[in-house]
Scaffold this motif. Sequence first.
Motif, PDB file in Angstrom:
ATOM      1  N   VAL A  45       0.831  -1.213   0.000  1.00  0.00           N
ATOM      2  CA  VAL A  45       0.000   0.000   0.000  1.00  0.00           C
ATOM      3  C   VAL A  45       0.861   1.256   0.000  1.00  0.00           C
ATOM      4  O   VAL A  45       0.630   2.190  -0.778  1.00  0.00           O
ATOM      5  N   MET A  46       1.862   1.297   0.878  1.00  0.00           N
ATOM      6  CA  MET A  46       2.688   2.496   0.946  1.00  0.00           C
ATOM      7  C   MET A  46       3.545   2.643  -0.316  1.00  0.00           C
ATOM      8  O   MET A  46       3.847   3.764  -0.739  1.00  0.00           O
ATOM      9  N   ALA A  47       3.941   1.526  -0.924  1.00  0.00           N
ATOM     10  CA  ALA A  47       4.659   1.592  -2.195  1.00  0.00           C
ATOM     11  C   ALA A  47       3.757   2.180  -3.282  1.00  0.00           C
ATOM     12  O   ALA A  47       4.212   2.948  -4.141  1.00  0.00           O
ATOM     13  N   HIS A  48       2.479   1.822  -3.251  1.00  0.00           N
ATOM     14  CA  HIS A  48       1.502   2.411  -4.184  1.00  0.00           C
ATOM     15  C   HIS A  48       1.468   3.928  -4.018  1.00  0.00           C
ATOM     16  O   HIS A  48       1.483   4.671  -5.013  1.00  0.00           O
ATOM     17  N   GLU A  49       1.431   4.383  -2.771  1.00  0.00           N
ATOM     18  CA  GLU A  49       1.387   5.824  -2.542  1.00  0.00           C
ATOM     19  C   GLU A  49       2.681   6.502  -2.975  1.00  0.00           C
ATOM     20  O   GLU A  49       2.665   7.609  -3.530  1.00  0.00           O
ATOM     21  N   LEU A  50       3.803   5.857  -2.756  1.00  0.00           N
ATOM     22  CA  LEU A  50       5.080   6.420  -3.212  1.00  0.00           C
ATOM     23  C   LEU A  50       5.155   6.439  -4.740  1.00  0.00           C
ATOM     24  O   LEU A  50       5.805   7.324  -5.316  1.00  0.00           O
ATOM     25  N   ALA A  51       4.503   5.480  -5.385  1.00  0.00           N
ATOM     26  CA  ALA A  51       4.450   5.498  -6.850  1.00  0.00           C
ATOM     27  C   ALA A  51       3.688   6.732  -7.334  1.00  0.00           C
ATOM     28  O   ALA A  51       4.058   7.351  -8.342  1.00  0.00           O
ATOM     29  N   HIS A  52       2.616   7.102  -6.632  1.00  0.00           N
ATOM     30  CA  HIS A  52       1.906   8.350  -6.960  1.00  0.00           C
ATOM     31  C   HIS A  52       2.863   9.540  -6.864  1.00  0.00           C
ATOM     32  O   HIS A  52       2.843  10.435  -7.707  1.00  0.00           O
ATOM     33  N   VAL A  53       3.681   9.548  -5.814  1.00  0.00           N
ATOM     34  CA  VAL A  53       4.644  10.640  -5.643  1.00  0.00           C
ATOM     35  C   VAL A  53       5.653  10.635  -6.789  1.00  0.00           C
ATOM     36  O   VAL A  53       5.956  11.694  -7.375  1.00  0.00           O
ATOM     37  N   LYS A  54       6.176   9.468  -7.097  1.00  0.00           N
ATOM     38  CA  LYS A  54       7.197   9.348  -8.150  1.00  0.00           C
ATOM     39  C   LYS A  54       6.648   9.773  -9.500  1.00  0.00           C
ATOM     40  O   LYS A  54       7.347  10.416 -10.298  1.00  0.00           O
ATOM     41  N   HIS A  55       5.399   9.433  -9.782  1.00  0.00           N
ATOM     42  CA  HIS A  55       4.772   9.781 -11.060  1.00  0.00           C
ATOM     43  C   HIS A  55       4.209  11.203 -11.059  1.00  0.00           C
ATOM     44  O   HIS A  55       3.642  11.632 -12.054  1.00  0.00           O
ATOM     45  N   ARG A  56       4.337  11.893  -9.911  1.00  0.00           N
ATOM     46  CA  ARG A  56       3.804  13.248  -9.734  1.00  0.00           C
ATOM     47  C   ARG A  56       2.282  13.292  -9.917  1.00  0.00           C
ATOM     48  O   ARG A  56       1.706  14.303 -10.349  1.00  0.00           O
ATOM     49  N   ASP A  57       1.622  12.188  -9.589  1.00  0.00           N
ATOM     50  CA  ASP A  57       0.169  12.150  -9.653  1.00  0.00           C
ATOM     51  C   ASP A  57      -0.466  13.095  -8.653  1.00  0.00           C
ATOM     52  O   ASP A  57      -1.576  13.591  -8.875  1.00  0.00           O
ATOM     53  N   THR A  58       0.209  13.320  -7.525  1.00  0.00           N
ATOM     54  CA  THR A  58      -0.352  14.200  -6.510  1.00  0.00           C
ATOM     55  C   THR A  58      -0.564  15.605  -7.063  1.00  0.00           C
ATOM     56  O   THR A  58      -1.585  16.247  -6.807  1.00  0.00           O
TER      57      THR A  58
END
Length: 303
Positions: free
Chosen positions: A127-140
């Motif tokens: 789950v936390m890796a999923h959230e970090l992927a959002h950060v990495k992809h600049r989805d936020t």
Amino acid sequence: MNTLRTGLLMAGLMGLFLAVGYLLGREQGMLFAFLLAAGMNLFAYWNADKMVLRMYGARQVDRQSAPDFYALVEDLARNAGLPMPKVYVIDNPQPNAFATGRNPENAAVAATTGLLQILSRDELAGVMAHELAHVKHRDTLVMTMTATIAGAISMLANFAMLFGGNRDRNNPLGVIGVILMVVLAPLAAMLVQMAISRTREYGADRGGAEISGQPLALASALAKISNAAHRIENPAAEANPATAHMFIINPLSGARMDGLFSTHPNPHNRIDALRRIAQEMGDEARPVGPWNTSAPRASGPWG
């Protein structure tokens, strides 16, 4: 493909925004729409993360206050090649998580106490890796901008309803244009926003699987979270539905279908996609148990 689709959807959303401005006041209306979007996005760029964290009563934790959880996020951030984000815990029984922040250097990840209680370490890592992927992809940042533009379209539609009806010389479609703006433009913006959100969730699932190295653990976590999230109400999310797209699973009650009005893909579809990713990565085909919540609770003091 997901990046291209997101770009096209955002271009369409911005085009819709400018079109609403044109219907409201021709060239002057388009200029007003552009300036409004620029101002709102600038404000959201600097303040959206703080506002959302405050909205959900998130408390920041560190190596001393939540050593296991903090260390887990630290290891995953290292795997992802990201700076260490700020880590937050939300006192909420609904299992869920989200990421926020304008860029990887100013990112934050948050998990509810409900999430920390029901997941194993491997599932929590997924789950936390999923959230970090959002950060990495600049989805936020992408989703903050998308939500801001969609909100601005609704604002312009309200302006049209209040001031546009008797100004046919400024509105090329007259009363018809006003009706179209008030009814159709916000609806179209909402649909585009939701389509972008669903696209980014699939991308973050794959990114999370790659960061954690355990796609089936993420699939198992999605099954548990989805099963519990719609049985446990999240009052803060219900009061602020515009933030629903931020979470790994839709926090709003009664939103199970993968349709036009869902901010998230159907969990079944996401689990199937993660199983295919597991085959690509050579992960063991251990059973996920799509809607089984009887697995043992995490033993670590995550919170």
